[in-house]
Design an enzyme around this catalytic site. Structure first.
Site, mmCIF file in Angstrom:
data_model
loop_
_atom_site.group_PDB
_atom_site.id
_atom_site.type_symbol
_atom_site.label_atom_id
_atom_site.label_comp_id
_atom_site.label_asym_id
_atom_site.label_seq_id
_atom_site.Cartn_x
_atom_site.Cartn_y
_atom_site.Cartn_z
ATOM 1 N N LEU A 53 5.445 -10.405 -2.192
ATOM 2 C CA LEU A 53 4.018 -10.444 -2.566
ATOM 3 C C LEU A 53 3.170 -11.221 -1.564
ATOM 4 C CD1 LEU A 53 4.267 -10.878 -6.471
ATOM 5 C CD2 LEU A 53 4.074 -8.774 -5.151
ATOM 6 N N SER A 70 7.064 3.414 13.147
ATOM 7 C CA SER A 70 5.639 3.586 13.474
ATOM 8 C C SER A 70 5.464 4.459 14.700
ATOM 9 C CB SER A 70 5.051 2.199 13.743
ATOM 10 O OG SER A 70 3.867 2.311 14.479
ATOM 11 N N TYR A 97 0.830 -1.214 0.000
ATOM 12 C CA TYR A 97 0.000 0.000 0.000
ATOM 13 C C TYR A 97 0.869 1.271 0.000
ATOM 14 C CZ TYR A 97 -3.077 3.577 2.036
ATOM 15 O OH TYR A 97 -3.755 4.742 2.305
ATOM 16 N N ASN A 153 9.875 -12.040 10.614
ATOM 17 C CA ASN A 153 9.769 -11.280 9.364
ATOM 18 C C ASN A 153 10.381 -9.879 9.535
ATOM 19 O OD1 ASN A 153 8.390 -11.539 6.616
ATOM 20 N ND2 ASN A 153 7.768 -9.524 7.279
ATOM 21 N N LYS A 186 9.425 -2.675 15.583
ATOM 22 C CA LYS A 186 9.840 -1.375 15.027
ATOM 23 C C LYS A 186 10.814 -0.679 15.989
ATOM 24 C CE LYS A 186 7.266 -1.451 11.313
ATOM 25 N NZ LYS A 186 7.823 -1.484 9.980
ATOM 26 N N LYS A 217 2.340 -5.760 9.305
ATOM 27 C CA LYS A 217 2.016 -4.454 9.891
ATOM 28 C C LYS A 217 0.813 -4.382 10.822
ATOM 29 C CE LYS A 217 -1.157 -2.881 6.341
ATOM 30 N NZ LYS A 217 -1.704 -1.790 5.616
ATOM 31 N N ALA A 236 9.241 -3.304 3.722
ATOM 32 C CA ALA A 236 8.758 -4.690 3.819
ATOM 33 C C ALA A 236 8.607 -5.095 5.279
ATOM 34 C CB ALA A 236 9.736 -5.634 3.116
ATOM 35 N N TYR A 270 4.377 -6.180 17.168
ATOM 36 C CA TYR A 270 4.602 -5.343 15.983
ATOM 37 C C TYR A 270 5.375 -4.081 16.372
ATOM 38 C CZ TYR A 270 3.711 -1.759 12.496
ATOM 39 O OH TYR A 270 3.879 -0.737 11.595
ATOM 40 N N ASP A 276 9.890 -7.404 -3.306
ATOM 41 C CA ASP A 276 8.690 -7.711 -2.510
ATOM 42 C C ASP A 276 8.392 -9.192 -2.664
ATOM 43 O OD1 ASP A 276 5.869 -7.821 -1.605
ATOM 44 O OD2 ASP A 276 6.008 -5.635 -1.632
HETATM 45 P P1 NAD Z 1 1.617 -3.541 3.173
HETATM 46 O O1 NAD Z 1 1.336 -4.862 3.824
HETATM 47 O O2 NAD Z 1 0.652 -3.056 2.171
HETATM 48 O O3 NAD Z 1 3.066 -3.545 2.522
HETATM 49 C C1 NAD Z 1 4.132 -4.290 3.016
HETATM 50 C C2 NAD Z 1 4.769 -4.991 1.823
HETATM 51 O O4 NAD Z 1 5.895 -5.725 2.267
HETATM 52 C C3 NAD Z 1 3.814 -5.976 1.144
HETATM 53 O O5 NAD Z 1 3.836 -5.756 -0.256
HETATM 54 C C4 NAD Z 1 4.390 -7.347 1.480
HETATM 55 O O6 NAD Z 1 4.151 -8.298 0.460
HETATM 56 C C5 NAD Z 1 5.866 -7.016 1.652
HETATM 57 N N1 NAD Z 1 6.599 -7.907 2.545
HETATM 58 C C6 NAD Z 1 6.257 -8.286 3.811
HETATM 59 N N2 NAD Z 1 7.219 -9.080 4.317
HETATM 60 C C7 NAD Z 1 8.173 -9.218 3.369
HETATM 61 C C8 NAD Z 1 9.395 -9.922 3.293
HETATM 62 N N3 NAD Z 1 9.817 -10.688 4.295
HETATM 63 N N4 NAD Z 1 10.136 -9.828 2.169
HETATM 64 C C9 NAD Z 1 9.726 -9.074 1.121
HETATM 65 N N5 NAD Z 1 8.560 -8.400 1.128
HETATM 66 C C10 NAD Z 1 7.790 -8.463 2.246
HETATM 67 O O7 NAD Z 1 1.770 -2.492 4.354
HETATM 68 P P2 NAD Z 1 1.892 -0.914 4.283
HETATM 69 O O8 NAD Z 1 0.707 -0.331 4.937
HETATM 70 O O9 NAD Z 1 2.235 -0.487 2.925
HETATM 71 O O10 NAD Z 1 3.127 -0.690 5.255
HETATM 72 C C11 NAD Z 1 4.444 -0.512 4.767
HETATM 73 C C12 NAD Z 1 5.378 -0.284 5.950
HETATM 74 O O11 NAD Z 1 4.937 0.839 6.705
HETATM 75 C C13 NAD Z 1 5.471 -1.441 6.925
HETATM 76 O O12 NAD Z 1 6.795 -1.525 7.368
HETATM 77 C C14 NAD Z 1 4.557 -1.014 8.060
HETATM 78 O O13 NAD Z 1 4.922 -1.595 9.284
HETATM 79 C C15 NAD Z 1 4.817 0.479 8.072
HETATM 80 N N6 NAD Z 1 3.721 1.247 8.667
HETATM 81 C C16 NAD Z 1 2.458 1.121 8.146
HETATM 82 C C17 NAD Z 1 1.420 1.871 8.706
HETATM 83 C C18 NAD Z 1 0.011 1.737 8.206
HETATM 84 O O14 NAD Z 1 -0.927 2.161 8.898
HETATM 85 N N7 NAD Z 1 -0.232 1.207 7.008
HETATM 86 C C19 NAD Z 1 1.688 2.753 9.757
HETATM 87 C C20 NAD Z 1 2.987 2.823 10.277
HETATM 88 C C21 NAD Z 1 4.009 2.075 9.710
HETATM 89 N N1 UFG Z 2 -10.551 -0.294 14.412
HETATM 90 C C1 UFG Z 2 -11.836 -0.698 14.690
HETATM 91 N N2 UFG Z 2 -12.387 -1.631 13.876
HETATM 92 C C2 UFG Z 2 -11.740 -2.186 12.823
HETATM 93 C C3 UFG Z 2 -10.403 -1.759 12.551
HETATM 94 C C4 UFG Z 2 -9.848 -0.820 13.372
HETATM 95 O O1 UFG Z 2 -12.464 -0.236 15.642
HETATM 96 O O2 UFG Z 2 -12.310 -3.045 12.136
HETATM 97 C C5 UFG Z 2 -9.934 0.722 15.283
HETATM 98 C C6 UFG Z 2 -8.707 0.188 15.995
HETATM 99 O O3 UFG Z 2 -9.080 -0.485 17.166
HETATM 100 C C7 UFG Z 2 -7.915 1.468 16.219
HETATM 101 C C8 UFG Z 2 -8.267 2.334 15.017
HETATM 102 O O4 UFG Z 2 -9.472 1.786 14.473
HETATM 103 O O5 UFG Z 2 -8.381 2.094 17.374
HETATM 104 C C9 UFG Z 2 -7.191 2.294 13.935
HETATM 105 O O6 UFG Z 2 -6.895 0.941 13.693
HETATM 106 P P1 UFG Z 2 -6.064 0.423 12.421
HETATM 107 O O7 UFG Z 2 -6.078 -1.067 12.475
HETATM 108 O O8 UFG Z 2 -6.564 1.076 11.186
HETATM 109 O O9 UFG Z 2 -4.618 1.024 12.667
HETATM 110 P P2 UFG Z 2 -3.659 0.926 13.938
HETATM 111 O O10 UFG Z 2 -3.659 2.269 14.577
HETATM 112 O O11 UFG Z 2 -3.952 -0.251 14.782
HETATM 113 O O12 UFG Z 2 -2.257 0.632 13.241
HETATM 114 C C10 UFG Z 2 -1.855 1.280 12.020
HETATM 115 C C11 UFG Z 2 -0.960 0.298 11.260
HETATM 116 C C12 UFG Z 2 0.329 0.073 12.023
HETATM 117 C C13 UFG Z 2 0.943 1.404 12.368
HETATM 118 C C14 UFG Z 2 -0.008 2.293 13.119
HETATM 119 C C15 UFG Z 2 0.591 3.674 13.344
HETATM 120 O O13 UFG Z 2 -1.626 -0.937 11.018
HETATM 121 O O14 UFG Z 2 1.213 -0.661 11.191
HETATM 122 O O15 UFG Z 2 -1.198 2.462 12.335
HETATM 123 O O16 UFG Z 2 -0.262 4.454 14.106
HETATM 124 F F1 UFG Z 2 2.079 1.240 13.083
#
Ligand code: NAD
Ligand code: UFG
Length: 336
Positions: free
Chosen positions: A33, A124, A11, A99, A153, A84, A81, A149, A31
């Site tokens: 995938l 994060s 994403y 991972n 980080k 998350k 990667a 998780y 990636d």
């Molecule tokens: P995502 O799952 O969409 O993307 C992660 C990608 O990494 C995926 O394409 C997956 O296939 C790949 N991947 C996972 N493990 C791997 C491995 N061992 N080798 C190669 N590829 C691998 O998640 P995202 O939301 O795009 O998050 C990207 C990064 O940002 C992550 O490190 C996540 O922890 C961090 N992050 C995400 C959020 C959030 O809310 N989405 C918030 C804070 C931090």
């Molecule tokens: N939530 C619900 N129902 C759902 C999904 C989420 O109530 O079906 C709530 C969660 O409990 C939380 C809020 O919505 O209070 C946000 O939850 P998310 O799952 O969307 O996101 P998180 O805050 O748990 O975590 C995300 C990413 C992490 C990242 C973090 C940074 O998944 O990788 O944001 O703030 F580190």
């Protein structure tokens, strides 16, 4: 010289890759995938009319990394990667440590062998832990994480701190993302709900009839409406933060952390209301117990990124939800 983006099919990664290509920066994507589709890369190629070097491989595969680094001239690694999900990590902690931590150790080892000195890491907001008070600032102690998780980080940031002390040429930048949502304005790339349980994809699934109702985890938090609050940031703004880092790389030495958020917070119920107004869809919901590992409420102080990187988020919460909804309308089955 190219930038390696690990997790670039995911994403956030797909938006980062597009932002890099828009700046005419050469990109290589690695990636496995496991949580994404190859089609996101195809879509980016179509959008920007450029070819991307895509390697399907795992960051824990030493041979794959060694080979990649010996063939390509890489200037920096943007390391996204990872697994998350805060909630999932509670029940699959070893998988998350393997991972996220083992994978990153291997990547850093191979970078060292290949003499690649610039490491930009997707950290994060959750590493500030349970006791930190919002708005979070980068100089706060990072500790008290509430899930494997977030611990993964936190540990990687500690590695980066240490490496920068013992290897003066190493630059390690931790980008502490808050909660990215939204999608690219083209609606060609976005968050595929088949790979995530984050709030906005779940809301979209309810709106499109794929789920009957949204489960809200907890309505007894000490917040104005009892539901948890997060700092949501448009994924395109977040992606641009990576460009600002690359532009400022010559000025940054050693280990450095930046918050990338909006500086504002919204509760789950507030997000639902905004979504309903934008989409015209009613979102039925049910309150259940708090999700283990969740924090009640947090948001960022983003003055450091503004002052040092000249990075300013452009989009507001309505833009984010609107772009997210347009993406879902155009891609109800994600990249399928
Ligand atoms: P995502 O799952 O969409 O993307 C992660 C990608 O990494 C995926 O394409 C997956 O296939 C790949 N991947 C996972 N493990 C791997 C491995 N061992 N080798 C190669 N590829 C691998 O998640 P995202 O939301 O795009 O998050 C990207 C990064 O940002 C992550 O490190 C996540 O922890 C961090 N992050 C995400 C959020 C959030 O809310 N989405 C918030 C804070 C931090
Ligand atoms: N939530 C619900 N129902 C759902 C999904 C989420 O109530 O079906 C709530 C969660 O409990 C939380 C809020 O919505 O209070 C946000 O939850 P998310 O799952 O969307 O996101 P998180 O805050 O748990 O975590 C995300 C990413 C992490 C990242 C973090 C940074 O998944 O990788 O944001 O703030 F580190």
């Amino acid at each position: 010289m190219a930038i390696l983006v690990t997790g670039g099919a995911g994403y956030i990664g797909s938006h980062v890759v597009l932002a890099l290509l828009e700046q005419n920066i050469d990109v290589i994507v690695l990636d496995n995938l496991s949580h994404s589709s190859r089609k996101s890369i195809n879509r980016i190629e179509k959008l920007i009319d450029k070819k991307i070097i895509f390697i399907e491989g795992d960051i824990r595969n030493r041979k794959c990394l060694r080979n990649l680094f010996s063939i390509h001239n890489i200037f920096a690694v943007i390391h996204l990667a990872a697994l998350k999900s805060v909630g999932e990590s509670i029940f699959n902690s070893l998988e998350y440590y393997n991972n996220n931590i083992s994978g990153t150790i291997l990547l850093l080892e191979e970078m060292r062998i290949a003499k690649i000195l610039n490491f930009i890491f997707s950290s994060s907001a959750t590493i500030y832990g349970a006791d930190a008070l919002s708005p979070y600032t980068e100089n706060m102690t990072i500790s008290g994480t509430t899930s494997p998780y977030s611990t993964s980080k936190l540990i990687i940031e500690l590695f980066m701190q240490h490496l920068s002390k013992v290897e003066p040429a190493f630059t390690g930048i931790a980008l502490r993302y808050f909660n990215p949502i939204g999608a690219h304005e083209s609606s060609e790339i976005g968050e595929d709900s088949s790979f995530t349980s984050n709030l906005l994809p779940c809301i979209a699934q309810v709106a499109t009839g794929k789920m009957d109702k949204l489960i809200i985890f907890g309505n007894d938090y000490n917040t104005p409406d009892g539901t948890a609050q997060r700092d949501y940031i448009h994924v395109v703004d977040l992606a641009k933060g990576h460009i600002r880092i690359l532009n400022n790389l010559p000025k940054i030495k050693g280990y450095k952390a930046y918050n990338l958020g909006s500086g504002k917070c919204f509760s789950v119920l507030e997000i639902i209301k905004i979504f309903e107004k934008i989409s015209g869809k009613k979102i039925p919901y049910e309150f259940k117990l708090r999700r283990v590992g969740d924090l009640p409420s947090f948001w960022a102080d983003i003055s450091l990124a503004k002052n040092e990187l000249n990075w300013f988020p452009k989009y507001n919460i309505k833009d984010m939800i609107c772009d997210m909804w347009n993406w879902y309308l155009k891609n109800p089955n994600g990249f399928l």
